[in-house]
Design a protein around this motif. Structure first.
Motif, PDB file in Angstrom:
ATOM      1  N   PRO A  86     -10.451   1.978  -4.679  1.00  0.00           N
ATOM      2  CA  PRO A  86     -11.240   3.191  -4.408  1.00  0.00           C
ATOM      3  C   PRO A  86     -12.742   2.913  -4.592  1.00  0.00           C
ATOM      4  O   PRO A  86     -13.097   2.224  -5.538  1.00  0.00           O
ATOM      5  CB  PRO A  86     -10.771   4.163  -5.491  1.00  0.00           C
ATOM      6  CG  PRO A  86      -9.495   3.604  -5.998  1.00  0.00           C
ATOM      7  CD  PRO A  86      -9.551   2.138  -5.819  1.00  0.00           C
ATOM      8  N   PRO A 130      -7.286   8.551  -2.320  1.00  0.00           N
ATOM      9  CA  PRO A 130      -7.972   7.279  -2.087  1.00  0.00           C
ATOM     10  C   PRO A 130      -7.361   6.456  -0.953  1.00  0.00           C
ATOM     11  O   PRO A 130      -6.151   6.265  -0.891  1.00  0.00           O
ATOM     12  CB  PRO A 130      -7.823   6.547  -3.423  1.00  0.00           C
ATOM     13  CG  PRO A 130      -7.757   7.624  -4.422  1.00  0.00           C
ATOM     14  CD  PRO A 130      -6.974   8.729  -3.751  1.00  0.00           C
ATOM     15  N   GLY A 131      -8.230   6.015  -0.042  1.00  0.00           N
ATOM     16  CA  GLY A 131      -7.784   5.156   1.043  1.00  0.00           C
ATOM     17  C   GLY A 131      -7.152   5.871   2.222  1.00  0.00           C
ATOM     18  O   GLY A 131      -6.874   5.260   3.245  1.00  0.00           O
ATOM     19  N   ARG A 132      -6.919   7.186   2.111  1.00  0.00           N
ATOM     20  CA  ARG A 132      -6.231   7.903   3.189  1.00  0.00           C
ATOM     21  C   ARG A 132      -7.130   8.000   4.415  1.00  0.00           C
ATOM     22  O   ARG A 132      -8.324   8.209   4.306  1.00  0.00           O
ATOM     23  CB  ARG A 132      -5.871   9.302   2.689  1.00  0.00           C
ATOM     24  CG  ARG A 132      -5.134  10.155   3.705  1.00  0.00           C
ATOM     25  CD  ARG A 132      -4.993  11.582   3.201  1.00  0.00           C
ATOM     26  NE  ARG A 132      -3.950  11.706   2.189  1.00  0.00           N
ATOM     27  CZ  ARG A 132      -4.034  12.547   1.148  1.00  0.00           C
ATOM     28  NH1 ARG A 132      -5.104  13.289   0.974  1.00  0.00           N
ATOM     29  NH2 ARG A 132      -3.057  12.619   0.282  1.00  0.00           N
ATOM     30  N   GLY A 178      -3.293  11.441  -4.019  1.00  0.00           N
ATOM     31  CA  GLY A 178      -3.051  10.451  -2.968  1.00  0.00           C
ATOM     32  C   GLY A 178      -4.255  10.201  -2.075  1.00  0.00           C
ATOM     33  O   GLY A 178      -4.157   9.455  -1.104  1.00  0.00           O
ATOM     34  N   LEU A 198      -2.987   1.966  -7.806  1.00  0.00           N
ATOM     35  CA  LEU A 198      -3.646   1.792  -6.507  1.00  0.00           C
ATOM     36  C   LEU A 198      -4.844   2.727  -6.357  1.00  0.00           C
ATOM     37  O   LEU A 198      -5.842   2.378  -5.727  1.00  0.00           O
ATOM     38  CB  LEU A 198      -2.643   2.053  -5.376  1.00  0.00           C
ATOM     39  CG  LEU A 198      -3.138   1.726  -3.980  1.00  0.00           C
ATOM     40  CD1 LEU A 198      -3.264   0.234  -3.777  1.00  0.00           C
ATOM     41  CD2 LEU A 198      -2.211   2.300  -2.929  1.00  0.00           C
ATOM     42  N   VAL A 199      -4.761   3.930  -6.924  1.00  0.00           N
ATOM     43  CA  VAL A 199      -5.837   4.899  -6.751  1.00  0.00           C
ATOM     44  C   VAL A 199      -6.708   5.003  -7.995  1.00  0.00           C
ATOM     45  O   VAL A 199      -7.583   5.847  -8.066  1.00  0.00           O
ATOM     46  CB  VAL A 199      -5.280   6.296  -6.383  1.00  0.00           C
ATOM     47  CG1 VAL A 199      -4.547   6.224  -5.073  1.00  0.00           C
ATOM     48  CG2 VAL A 199      -4.367   6.825  -7.479  1.00  0.00           C
ATOM     49  N   ASN A 203       1.420   3.728  -3.273  1.00  0.00           N
ATOM     50  CA  ASN A 203       0.742   5.010  -3.108  1.00  0.00           C
ATOM     51  C   ASN A 203       1.478   6.090  -3.891  1.00  0.00           C
ATOM     52  O   ASN A 203       2.666   6.312  -3.684  1.00  0.00           O
ATOM     53  CB  ASN A 203       0.704   5.360  -1.614  1.00  0.00           C
ATOM     54  CG  ASN A 203      -0.102   6.608  -1.350  1.00  0.00           C
ATOM     55  OD1 ASN A 203       0.050   7.610  -2.043  1.00  0.00           O
ATOM     56  ND2 ASN A 203      -0.960   6.547  -0.368  1.00  0.00           N
ATOM     57  N   PRO A 204       0.774   6.769  -4.806  1.00  0.00           N
ATOM     58  CA  PRO A 204       1.462   7.722  -5.687  1.00  0.00           C
ATOM     59  C   PRO A 204       2.156   8.865  -4.934  1.00  0.00           C
ATOM     60  O   PRO A 204       3.196   9.348  -5.386  1.00  0.00           O
ATOM     61  CB  PRO A 204       0.355   8.273  -6.582  1.00  0.00           C
ATOM     62  CG  PRO A 204      -0.841   7.464  -6.320  1.00  0.00           C
ATOM     63  CD  PRO A 204      -0.652   6.692  -5.072  1.00  0.00           C
ATOM     64  N   SER A 205       1.608   9.302  -3.809  1.00  0.00           N
ATOM     65  CA  SER A 205       2.239  10.455  -3.158  1.00  0.00           C
ATOM     66  C   SER A 205       3.246  10.037  -2.090  1.00  0.00           C
ATOM     67  O   SER A 205       3.843  10.891  -1.438  1.00  0.00           O
ATOM     68  CB  SER A 205       1.173  11.393  -2.582  1.00  0.00           C
ATOM     69  OG  SER A 205       0.322  10.678  -1.746  1.00  0.00           O
ATOM     70  N   LEU A 206       3.438   8.721  -1.875  1.00  0.00           N
ATOM     71  CA  LEU A 206       4.415   8.279  -0.876  1.00  0.00           C
ATOM     72  C   LEU A 206       5.485   7.374  -1.483  1.00  0.00           C
ATOM     73  O   LEU A 206       6.659   7.474  -1.137  1.00  0.00           O
ATOM     74  CB  LEU A 206       3.726   7.474   0.238  1.00  0.00           C
ATOM     75  CG  LEU A 206       2.705   8.148   1.124  1.00  0.00           C
ATOM     76  CD1 LEU A 206       2.059   7.093   2.018  1.00  0.00           C
ATOM     77  CD2 LEU A 206       3.367   9.213   1.973  1.00  0.00           C
ATOM     78  N   THR A 251      -6.181  -2.227  -0.245  1.00  0.00           N
ATOM     79  CA  THR A 251      -7.065  -1.212  -0.813  1.00  0.00           C
ATOM     80  C   THR A 251      -8.340  -1.034  -0.006  1.00  0.00           C
ATOM     81  O   THR A 251      -9.110  -0.119  -0.267  1.00  0.00           O
ATOM     82  CB  THR A 251      -7.499  -1.604  -2.240  1.00  0.00           C
ATOM     83  OG1 THR A 251      -8.255  -2.812  -2.153  1.00  0.00           O
ATOM     84  CG2 THR A 251      -6.322  -1.825  -3.149  1.00  0.00           C
ATOM     85  N   ALA A 252      -8.600  -1.915   0.959  1.00  0.00           N
ATOM     86  CA  ALA A 252      -9.862  -1.935   1.702  1.00  0.00           C
ATOM     87  C   ALA A 252     -11.042  -1.975   0.726  1.00  0.00           C
ATOM     88  O   ALA A 252     -12.091  -1.401   0.976  1.00  0.00           O
ATOM     89  CB  ALA A 252      -9.979  -0.755   2.651  1.00  0.00           C
ATOM     90  N   LYS A 311       0.835  -1.200   0.000  1.00  0.00           N
ATOM     91  CA  LYS A 311       0.000   0.000   0.000  1.00  0.00           C
ATOM     92  C   LYS A 311       0.871   1.252   0.000  1.00  0.00           C
ATOM     93  O   LYS A 311       0.591   2.221  -0.693  1.00  0.00           O
ATOM     94  CB  LYS A 311      -0.888  -0.028   1.242  1.00  0.00           C
ATOM     95  CG  LYS A 311      -1.828   1.138   1.392  1.00  0.00           C
ATOM     96  CD  LYS A 311      -2.699   0.871   2.588  1.00  0.00           C
ATOM     97  CE  LYS A 311      -3.299   2.111   3.170  1.00  0.00           C
ATOM     98  NZ  LYS A 311      -4.093   1.772   4.358  1.00  0.00           N
TER      99      LYS A 311
END
Lengths: 306, 416
Positions: free
Chosen positions: A252, B243-245, B241, A162-163, A140-143, A248-249, A136
């Motif tokens: 999205p 989604p899922g946060r 970022g 992922l998103v 994650n695109p921003s991490l 992903t729970a 995850k």
């Protein structure tokens, strides 16, 4: 002592025989009873619940197939089924392909084989929750990966599966294959090592190339290993829950929902126990539909071999 | 052999009798308040009951939304051994009431004049068929907008009070290279935002028609379509970022000045104060655009289960009294970030956000704009709520048109 042995009490022989006969049954009985109650009994209970209007708590009024009709009317259930088809197929096929390739490469009598073997096997030691959480962050695109590549100067690098609702299910495949390929490799490696060396030597004498040896002799003779790996992978795929939850729970939205996550959310968070039970029964049917033909075919094969 | 059997039977019966379900004076409370401020809040309740001479048996089942706790609770109730009280809220109270396992608190309520202390909307949630079965501990306001004024200043944007102004502000913040809206793309968060939007776009009457009465025309109508198109605008103001946060990570983005605002209930305040920020100066708590004067409430409550012994019943009464006492409501809500559910609690120690919340709570209660938050399980059964969640979150994560979304929402509203 000696007299006791040489002159047994009349009837003690039959008692001993009776004991030898009954003891294994007596020892196994509790386990058998447990599995009858807790496996088959609860399967039957779930099937019955799926025919009732149960909501918050079980309710034993009979409503026929109403829950199944509602289930197949539910858009989210179809998304879950479609995702299971994608995930199940890719997870099994890629898992087998990568596992077999790794096993064949490791089988070339290379150095530090033991080290490499455990390296590939280690992901299996992790729980799916850990795998899911790690991937995850990586995806994650921003991490994770995208952020890293961009900070290295590749400004156009993009990996946002992922998103992205259309791609999220494939990230579950990536993480699942990463975790299971090593285990499949270990299975195949054991199979490769079990093949009679003399057959291979004979083939070499006949001038067969390494590729031909693998294609015509080694891989076909690993049929039982394929079978075990297939059964293990496909049942993991159908009941897959924790990996999706952590990765992903289901998101999205509910784009990466699988039948197991669907069942959990309807039975336990939305007070629709009957609908959840119906989806659980459908999962059982899917599993049976996948496995029963394999088991049957394998059984027939074995009878023919005999 | 016979003697052995007898001894075994005696032993079993002794064992049975020394393990009654509950020692009379014990009060067992199921909850899922296990994190920082929440755990401190529960500890206060424990202290108050122990001061009254009851033994507190903590029955905490961790796991955010209480799903795990509910699973444990169901098994306890089915086996005929329910705890004294459990943290249950909203229409779920009615579902438990229908199972016939709840205790009647009317005597305690009458002695404590609960009817005069609780706004009628709140009292109704606590009653099953006209009888009190639960005691409220707090009131959260959901339709808040949390603002970092520094971000708005840097971008030269004005803090929005309508959804039109919101669009301009979003543009300016994005042009200045910052994220306009901090959002966590989880179904409940998508719906938390959407519920504030629908309230702002359509007003309280529309909100009640659509999300309390599940009126088909309101759910699928033009106003709902407008609300969906505003939600689409908000989605465009979030970052990749999202989604899922988790919600608290989104709040952190506002605190750190990476994002301009967040639409979230007042539990977000705890994150700001924990980071040492002062309301009114470092951050602003304002009603979401268009919702000034209206109030979506989310009330936590303890539901009382029918007890067998007289001692357990007395303990239950004491628990209900303690929950409704002004002392508990004050200290609990100071810790939790919410406001007291009952009237007559001094607000002197509370911060500005809580004071604003109280003023709006009382004002909206009088003007009829106090509405239950459906995204937080206060308005409709869990099954219907889940079906609406699915539609909102699907809209948020796809390019569905507002018209299709409204149609699907009406369809989902029929879920029983």
């Amino acid at each position: 002592m000696r007299t006791a042995v040489s002159a047994p009490v009349p009837g003690s022989g039959s008692v001993r025989r009776w004991l030898a006969d009954a003891l294994p049954k007596a020892v196994l009985a509790p386990t058998l009873l447990m599995s009858v109650i807790f496996v088959y009994g609860f399967i039957a209970w779930t099937v019955y619940l799926s025919l009732t209007p149960s909501r918050l708590l079980p309710n034993y009024e009979f409503v026929g197939l109403a829950q199944y009709i509602a289930l197949f009317d539910n858009e989210r259930w179809w998304v879950a089924l479609k995702n299971l088809a994608i995930f199940g197929f890719l997870f099994v096929v890629l898992g087998l392909a990568i596992g077999l390739t790794l096993a064949i490469l490791l089988d070339q009598r290379i150095r530090i084989e033991g080290f490499l073997r455990s390296l590939y096997l280690y992901p299996m030691a992790l729980s799916f929750i850990v795998t899911g959480a790690a991937w995850k962050w990586i995806l994650n695109p921003s991490l994770g990966l995208e952020h890293l590549m961009r900070s290295w100067g590749f400004q156009n690098f993009s990996f946002d599966w992922l998103v992205n609702p259309d791609r999220a299910i494939y990230t579950v495949v990536i993480a699942g294959v990463w975790q299971s390929a090593g285990f499949v490799m270990a299975l195949f490696l054991a199979g490769l090592r079990g093949i009679d060396d003399s057959i291979i030597k004979a083939a070499q004498v006949d001038g067969a190339s390494l590729f031909t040896i693998y294609r015509r002799i080694i891989i076909p003779s690993m049929r039982p290993v394929f079978f075990s790996a297939l059964i293990i992978l496909s049942h993991i795929a159908v009941k897959s829950f924790d990996l999706v939850m952590a990765l992903t729970a289901g998101g999205p939205g509910f784009a990466s929902d699988l039948p197991a996550t669907f069942m959990y959310s309807f039975a336990f968070t939305r007070n629709q126990l009957g609908l959840g039970a119906a989806s659980a029964v459908m999962m059982l049917f899917i599993l049976a539909a996948v496995l029963v033909p394999f088991i049957w075919a394998e059984g027939r094969q074995r009878r023919q071999d005999r | 052999m016979k003697r052995l059997l007898f001894a075994a039977a005696l032993g079993a019966s002794l064992l049975g009798s020394t393990l009654p379900a509950y020692p009379a004076e014990e009060v067992e409370v199921l909850h899922w308040w296990t994190s920082g401020g929440e755990a401190r809040s529960v500890a206060e309740l424990k202290k108050m009951l122990e001061a009254k001479g009851y033994k507190w048996k903590d029955f905490a089942v961790a796991g955010g939304g209480g799903e795990n706790a509910m699973t444990v609770l169901k098994s306890r109730v089915v086996s005929g051994n329910p705890p004294t009280a459990a943290q249950i809220k909203g229409p779920t109270i009615q579902e438990w009431g229908a199972e016939g396992v709840l205790a009647n608190l009317d005597d305690t309520a009458k002695a404590g004049t609960w009817d005069s202390l609780l706004p009628p909307v709140v009292a109704n949630v606590m009653k099953y068929q006209g009888h009190y079965v639960a005691a409220p501990v707090n009131v959260h306001r959901v339709n808040w907008m949390w603002v970092n004024p520094e971000v708005f200043k840097k971008a030269g944007a004005k803090v929005p009070t309508t959804w039109e102004e919101f669009a301009t502000a979003c543009d300016k913040i994005q042009k200045a290279g910052m994220i306009a809206v901090a959002h966590g793309g989880q179904p409940w968060q998508d719906s938390t935002v959407f519920e504030s939007v629908a309230l702002g776009v359509g007003g309280a009457d529309f909100y009640k028609k659509a999300f309390v009465q599940l009126d088909q025309a309101a759910l699928g109508g033009a106003t709902m379509q407008k609300a969906f198109s505003v939600l689409r605008n908000i989605q465009k103001c979030t970052d990749k970022g999202a989604p899922g946060r988790d919600w608290n990570l989104a709040t952190a983005m506002v605190i750190q000045g990476k994002a301009g605002m967040q639409f979230m209930g007042d539990w977000a305040k705890g994150e700001f104060t924990a980071a040492g920020k002062t309301p009114g100066k470092d951050f602003l708590c304002l009603p979401a655009p268009g919702t000034k004067g209206a109030y979506t409430f989310n009330i936590d409550s303890f539901v009382m289960f029918e007890q067998k012994s007289a001692g357990a019943k007395a303990g239950q009464k004491a628990l209900a009294e303690a929950i409704m006492s002004p002392e508990f409501q004050e200290i609990f809500n100071l810790n939790k970030g919410s406001i007291p559910a009952r009237a007559g609690v001094s607000m002197a120690k509370f911060d500005q956000c809580a004071k604003d919340s109280t003023a709006e709570f009382q004002g909206s209660s009088k003007s009829g704009t106090l509405v239950p938050s459906w995204a937080h399980g206060m308005a409709i059964p869990a099954s219907t709520q889940g079906a609406l969640f699915d539609v909102v979150t699907q809209f948020f994560n796809s390019d569905m048109s507002p018209k299709d979304a409204a149609q699907k929402l009406a369809q989902a509203g029929k879920t029983k």
